[in-house]
Design an enzyme around this catalytic site. Structure first.
Site, PDB file in Angstrom:
ATOM      1  N   GLU A  84       0.819  -1.206   0.000  1.00  0.00           N
ATOM      2  CA  GLU A  84       0.000   0.000   0.000  1.00  0.00           C
ATOM      3  C   GLU A  84       0.862   1.269   0.000  1.00  0.00           C
ATOM      4  O   GLU A  84       1.948   1.293   0.571  1.00  0.00           O
ATOM      5  CB  GLU A  84      -0.914   0.025   1.238  1.00  0.00           C
ATOM      6  CG  GLU A  84      -2.004  -1.027   1.157  1.00  0.00           C
ATOM      7  CD  GLU A  84      -2.960  -1.014   2.349  1.00  0.00           C
ATOM      8  OE1 GLU A  84      -4.087  -1.493   2.176  1.00  0.00           O
ATOM      9  OE2 GLU A  84      -2.596  -0.542   3.437  1.00  0.00           O
ATOM     10  N   CYS A  97       3.157   8.904   0.687  1.00  0.00           N
ATOM     11  CA  CYS A  97       3.642   8.046   1.769  1.00  0.00           C
ATOM     12  C   CYS A  97       3.847   6.649   1.203  1.00  0.00           C
ATOM     13  O   CYS A  97       2.901   6.028   0.715  1.00  0.00           O
ATOM     14  CB  CYS A  97       2.617   8.035   2.901  1.00  0.00           C
ATOM     15  SG  CYS A  97       3.069   6.949   4.261  1.00  0.00           S
ATOM     16  N   CYS A 104       5.771  -5.827   8.471  1.00  0.00           N
ATOM     17  CA  CYS A 104       6.863  -5.271   9.288  1.00  0.00           C
ATOM     18  C   CYS A 104       7.196  -6.266  10.392  1.00  0.00           C
ATOM     19  O   CYS A 104       6.300  -6.880  10.968  1.00  0.00           O
ATOM     20  CB  CYS A 104       6.423  -3.939   9.898  1.00  0.00           C
ATOM     21  SG  CYS A 104       7.721  -3.133  10.869  1.00  0.00           S
ATOM     22  N   CYS A 108       5.486  -3.313  16.970  1.00  0.00           N
ATOM     23  CA  CYS A 108       4.991  -2.224  17.827  1.00  0.00           C
ATOM     24  C   CYS A 108       3.530  -2.517  18.155  1.00  0.00           C
ATOM     25  O   CYS A 108       2.734  -2.823  17.264  1.00  0.00           O
ATOM     26  CB  CYS A 108       5.121  -0.869  17.138  1.00  0.00           C
ATOM     27  SG  CYS A 108       6.824  -0.467  16.688  1.00  0.00           S
ATOM     28  N   CYS A 111       0.414  -0.621  16.388  1.00  0.00           N
ATOM     29  CA  CYS A 111       0.443  -0.468  14.927  1.00  0.00           C
ATOM     30  C   CYS A 111      -0.184  -1.673  14.235  1.00  0.00           C
ATOM     31  O   CYS A 111       0.115  -2.820  14.571  1.00  0.00           O
ATOM     32  CB  CYS A 111       1.889  -0.298  14.472  1.00  0.00           C
ATOM     33  SG  CYS A 111       2.068  -0.168  12.689  1.00  0.00           S
ATOM     34  N   GLY A 153       6.384  -1.049   6.996  1.00  0.00           N
ATOM     35  CA  GLY A 153       7.758  -1.538   7.082  1.00  0.00           C
ATOM     36  C   GLY A 153       8.700  -0.623   7.828  1.00  0.00           C
ATOM     37  O   GLY A 153       8.403   0.527   8.123  1.00  0.00           O
ATOM     38  N   GLU A 154       9.856  -1.182   8.153  1.00  0.00           N
ATOM     39  CA  GLU A 154      10.921  -0.429   8.816  1.00  0.00           C
ATOM     40  C   GLU A 154      12.019  -0.207   7.772  1.00  0.00           C
ATOM     41  O   GLU A 154      12.769  -1.126   7.437  1.00  0.00           O
ATOM     42  CB  GLU A 154      11.451  -1.223  10.014  1.00  0.00           C
ATOM     43  CG  GLU A 154      12.725  -0.680  10.624  1.00  0.00           C
ATOM     44  CD  GLU A 154      12.699   0.832  10.892  1.00  0.00           C
ATOM     45  OE1 GLU A 154      11.742   1.328  11.495  1.00  0.00           O
ATOM     46  OE2 GLU A 154      13.658   1.509  10.460  1.00  0.00           O
ATOM     47  N   SER A 185      11.429   7.499   7.996  1.00  0.00           N
ATOM     48  CA  SER A 185      11.006   7.356   9.389  1.00  0.00           C
ATOM     49  C   SER A 185      11.420   5.993   9.920  1.00  0.00           C
ATOM     50  O   SER A 185      11.161   4.967   9.294  1.00  0.00           O
ATOM     51  CB  SER A 185       9.484   7.511   9.473  1.00  0.00           C
ATOM     52  OG  SER A 185       9.046   7.356  10.804  1.00  0.00           O
ATOM     53  N   SER A 208      10.420   7.473  15.394  1.00  0.00           N
ATOM     54  CA  SER A 208       9.184   7.252  16.150  1.00  0.00           C
ATOM     55  C   SER A 208       9.553   6.955  17.595  1.00  0.00           C
ATOM     56  O   SER A 208      10.188   5.944  17.875  1.00  0.00           O
ATOM     57  CB  SER A 208       8.405   6.085  15.539  1.00  0.00           C
ATOM     58  OG  SER A 208       8.123   6.383  14.184  1.00  0.00           O
ATOM     59  N   LEU A 209       9.154   7.829  18.475  1.00  0.00           N
ATOM     60  CA  LEU A 209       9.580   7.704  19.879  1.00  0.00           C
ATOM     61  C   LEU A 209       8.476   7.072  20.731  1.00  0.00           C
ATOM     62  O   LEU A 209       8.628   5.962  21.231  1.00  0.00           O
ATOM     63  CB  LEU A 209       9.968   9.085  20.416  1.00  0.00           C
ATOM     64  CG  LEU A 209      10.677   9.078  21.766  1.00  0.00           C
ATOM     65  CD1 LEU A 209      12.055   8.457  21.633  1.00  0.00           C
ATOM     66  CD2 LEU A 209      10.777  10.491  22.330  1.00  0.00           C
ATOM     67  N   ASN A 284      -4.468   6.404  15.944  1.00  0.00           N
ATOM     68  CA  ASN A 284      -5.516   6.032  14.993  1.00  0.00           C
ATOM     69  C   ASN A 284      -6.013   4.622  15.281  1.00  0.00           C
ATOM     70  O   ASN A 284      -5.226   3.733  15.605  1.00  0.00           O
ATOM     71  CB  ASN A 284      -4.967   6.091  13.554  1.00  0.00           C
ATOM     72  CG  ASN A 284      -4.571   7.508  13.172  1.00  0.00           C
ATOM     73  OD1 ASN A 284      -5.344   8.435  13.342  1.00  0.00           O
ATOM     74  ND2 ASN A 284      -3.343   7.672  12.685  1.00  0.00           N
ATOM     75  N   CYS A 327      -1.767   6.978   9.802  1.00  0.00           N
ATOM     76  CA  CYS A 327      -0.555   6.391  10.381  1.00  0.00           C
ATOM     77  C   CYS A 327      -0.886   5.125  11.158  1.00  0.00           C
ATOM     78  O   CYS A 327      -1.788   5.115  11.987  1.00  0.00           O
ATOM     79  CB  CYS A 327       0.104   7.370  11.348  1.00  0.00           C
ATOM     80  SG  CYS A 327       0.584   8.893  10.574  1.00  0.00           S
TER      81      CYS A 327
HETATM   82  N1  SAH Z   1       8.752   1.699  10.889  1.00  0.00           N
HETATM   83  C1  SAH Z   1       8.899   3.127  10.694  1.00  0.00           C
HETATM   84  C2  SAH Z   1       8.058   3.629   9.544  1.00  0.00           C
HETATM   85  C3  SAH Z   1       6.577   3.616   9.815  1.00  0.00           C
HETATM   86  S1  SAH Z   1       6.079   5.264  10.037  1.00  0.00           S
HETATM   87  C4  SAH Z   1       8.615   3.848  11.990  1.00  0.00           C
HETATM   88  O1  SAH Z   1       8.196   3.214  12.936  1.00  0.00           O
HETATM   89  O2  SAH Z   1       8.869   5.038  12.078  1.00  0.00           O
HETATM   90  C5  SAH Z   1       4.539   5.044  10.725  1.00  0.00           C
HETATM   91  C6  SAH Z   1       4.297   6.005  11.881  1.00  0.00           C
HETATM   92  O3  SAH Z   1       2.974   5.757  12.367  1.00  0.00           O
HETATM   93  C7  SAH Z   1       5.246   5.753  13.052  1.00  0.00           C
HETATM   94  O4  SAH Z   1       5.619   6.980  13.616  1.00  0.00           O
HETATM   95  C8  SAH Z   1       4.351   5.000  14.035  1.00  0.00           C
HETATM   96  O5  SAH Z   1       4.754   5.198  15.370  1.00  0.00           O
HETATM   97  C9  SAH Z   1       3.012   5.612  13.764  1.00  0.00           C
HETATM   98  N2  SAH Z   1       1.905   4.759  14.146  1.00  0.00           N
HETATM   99  C10 SAH Z   1       1.860   3.415  14.199  1.00  0.00           C
HETATM  100  N3  SAH Z   1       0.659   2.991  14.610  1.00  0.00           N
HETATM  101  C11 SAH Z   1      -0.069   4.104  14.814  1.00  0.00           C
HETATM  102  C12 SAH Z   1      -1.409   4.330  15.228  1.00  0.00           C
HETATM  103  N4  SAH Z   1      -2.225   3.310  15.514  1.00  0.00           N
HETATM  104  N5  SAH Z   1      -1.850   5.600  15.333  1.00  0.00           N
HETATM  105  C13 SAH Z   1      -1.040   6.630  15.032  1.00  0.00           C
HETATM  106  N6  SAH Z   1       0.227   6.487  14.619  1.00  0.00           N
HETATM  107  C14 SAH Z   1       0.704   5.231  14.523  1.00  0.00           C
END
Ligand code: SAH
Length: 345
Positions: A84, A97, A104, A108, A111, A153-154, A185, A208-209, A284, A327
């Site tokens: 996607e 995006c 992935c 997390c 996600c 993905g990462e 990211s 992503s913190l 989300n 996201c």
């Molecule tokens: N793997 C990379 C690239 C993915 S970016 C990374 O983690 O940065 C996707 C972004 O969406 C990340 O910042 C992640 O923390 C955020 N994300 C994941 N699940 C989410 C959710 N349910 N609601 C909002 N943001 C989310």
């Protein structure tokens, strides 16, 4: 193929180096896959290439349009698997995006993509191909848009292919996107960040913190067990930044879990003097149990607490949530029910 690899191939059939440049520009600059249409290349060269090679971009299988103008694409790849990518129009520019992997491996907990596990890495052509296809669909001129590696993905777990795609995308003979318009990211793959620090050019970096203590981050983002906060921030402090460049810290706001005042203060302390901006992402919906979005009012207080500490911070506007394109929502869901992942195989 990289431009260099393409040049080697073409040199077997033609002694004119500009033929390789023309071919490269047809494929990436104009999204053309039909050699017969590449009218400025000699007919004999096109015929020889057609005997040995195929040019394939990801095929658009499904388009879902959000009320807010975003469009999510389901793209079918050569081996039948799917990925996607999302087109996101904003007031003054467009953001694309794109994904770096199918699924992935990082797990997390908030996600949805994580639920798929890792299906496979994408190739440079499949990564750059998402851009080529979406840019063609929306008639976008190069540099009329930003590109974010924030889909599935990462990216730093698929380092070589992502960097090869970055070189394809920034090549002026092809699409020619400016490196500063591309943001990668990462969930915090420290060796990848260290490697990226040595690249020139390189994409901008977002991390992503989503938690400010190792205990909580270990729980939300298992990658933290391998690369805890101190190591992550050490790698960020070593990153050589261009003038005015800032690292973006993404922070998913989860109600009652990481959105209190003390979280904001710890975040400000972690940030220290690093040139960075914080992007707050209200959670989300993902059909994963136990999480809720921080209400907008509390998100604003969190942001203001950061601003009070002189940390640049903003709340990311939610886009495409009605088509599960926001996201963390990319997981190849069934368009009919928007619930069960459709087959990616
Ligand atoms: N793997 C990379 C690239 C993915 S970016 C990374 O983690 O940065 C996707 C972004 O969406 C990340 O910042 C992640 O923390 C955020 N994300 C994941 N699940 C989410 C959710 N349910 N609601 C909002 N943001 C989310």
């Amino acid at each position: 193929m990289s431009r260099q690899a393409l040049a080697r191939v073409v040199s077997e059939f033609s002694d004119k180096p500009f033929h390789a440049r023309q071919l490269f520009s047809w494929i990436y600059g104009r999204a053309e896959t039909d050699l017969a249409k590449m009218s400025n290349l000699p007919r004999s060269l096109r015929a020889s290439l057609a005997e040995r090679f195929v040019i394939a971009h990801p095929r658009v299988e499904l388009r879902q349009s959000s009320r807010d103008g975003s469009v999510k694409y389901l793209l079918r790849l050569e081996d039948g698997k799917a990925v996607e990518a999302v087109y996101i129009p904003e007031k003054t520019r467009v953001t694309l995006c794109i994904s770096s992997q199918i699924g992935c491996p990082l797990g997390c907990t908030f996600c949805l993509t994580a639920k798929m596990g890792l299906v496979r890495n994408l190739t440079p052509g499949e990564i750059a191909g998402q851009v080529t296809v979406l840019a063609a669909e929306h008639h976008l001129a190069a540099n009329a848009y930003n590109l974010v590696f924030m889909g599935m993905g990462e990216p730093l777990n698929n380092y070589d292919q992502v960097l090869a795609a970055f070189h394809l995308l920034t090549d002026l003979e092809g699409i020619g996107i400016a490196a500063r318009h591309i943001t990668l990211s990462t969930a915090g793959v420290v060796p990848g960040i260290r490697r990226l620090a040595r690249e020139n050019p390189r994409p901008r970096l977002a991390v992503s913190l989503s938690a400010t203590t190792d205990a909580l981050r270990d729980e939300f983002m298992p990658i933290n067990r391998a690369y805890p906060l101190a190591e992550l921030f050490a790698s960020l402090r070593e990153l050589p930044l261009a003038p005015r460049e800032k690292v973006t810290l993404e922070y998913v706001l989860l109600r009652g879990m990481n959105d209190r005042r003390e979280d904001a203060h710890r975040l400000a302390s972690l940030a220290g003097k690093l040139p960075l901006k914080v992007n707050l992402i209200p959670y989300n919906e993902t059909w994963r149990e136990g999480y809720a979005a921080t209400p907008l009012e509390s998100a604003r207080s969190f942001r203001d607490a950061l601003l009070d500490r002189k940390i640049s911070a903003s709340i990311r506007r939610r886009r495409g949530a009605d088509i599960s394109a926001a996201c963390g929502q990319l997981a190849i869901l069934d368009p009919a029910t928007l619930e069960h992942p459709v087959s990616v195989a």
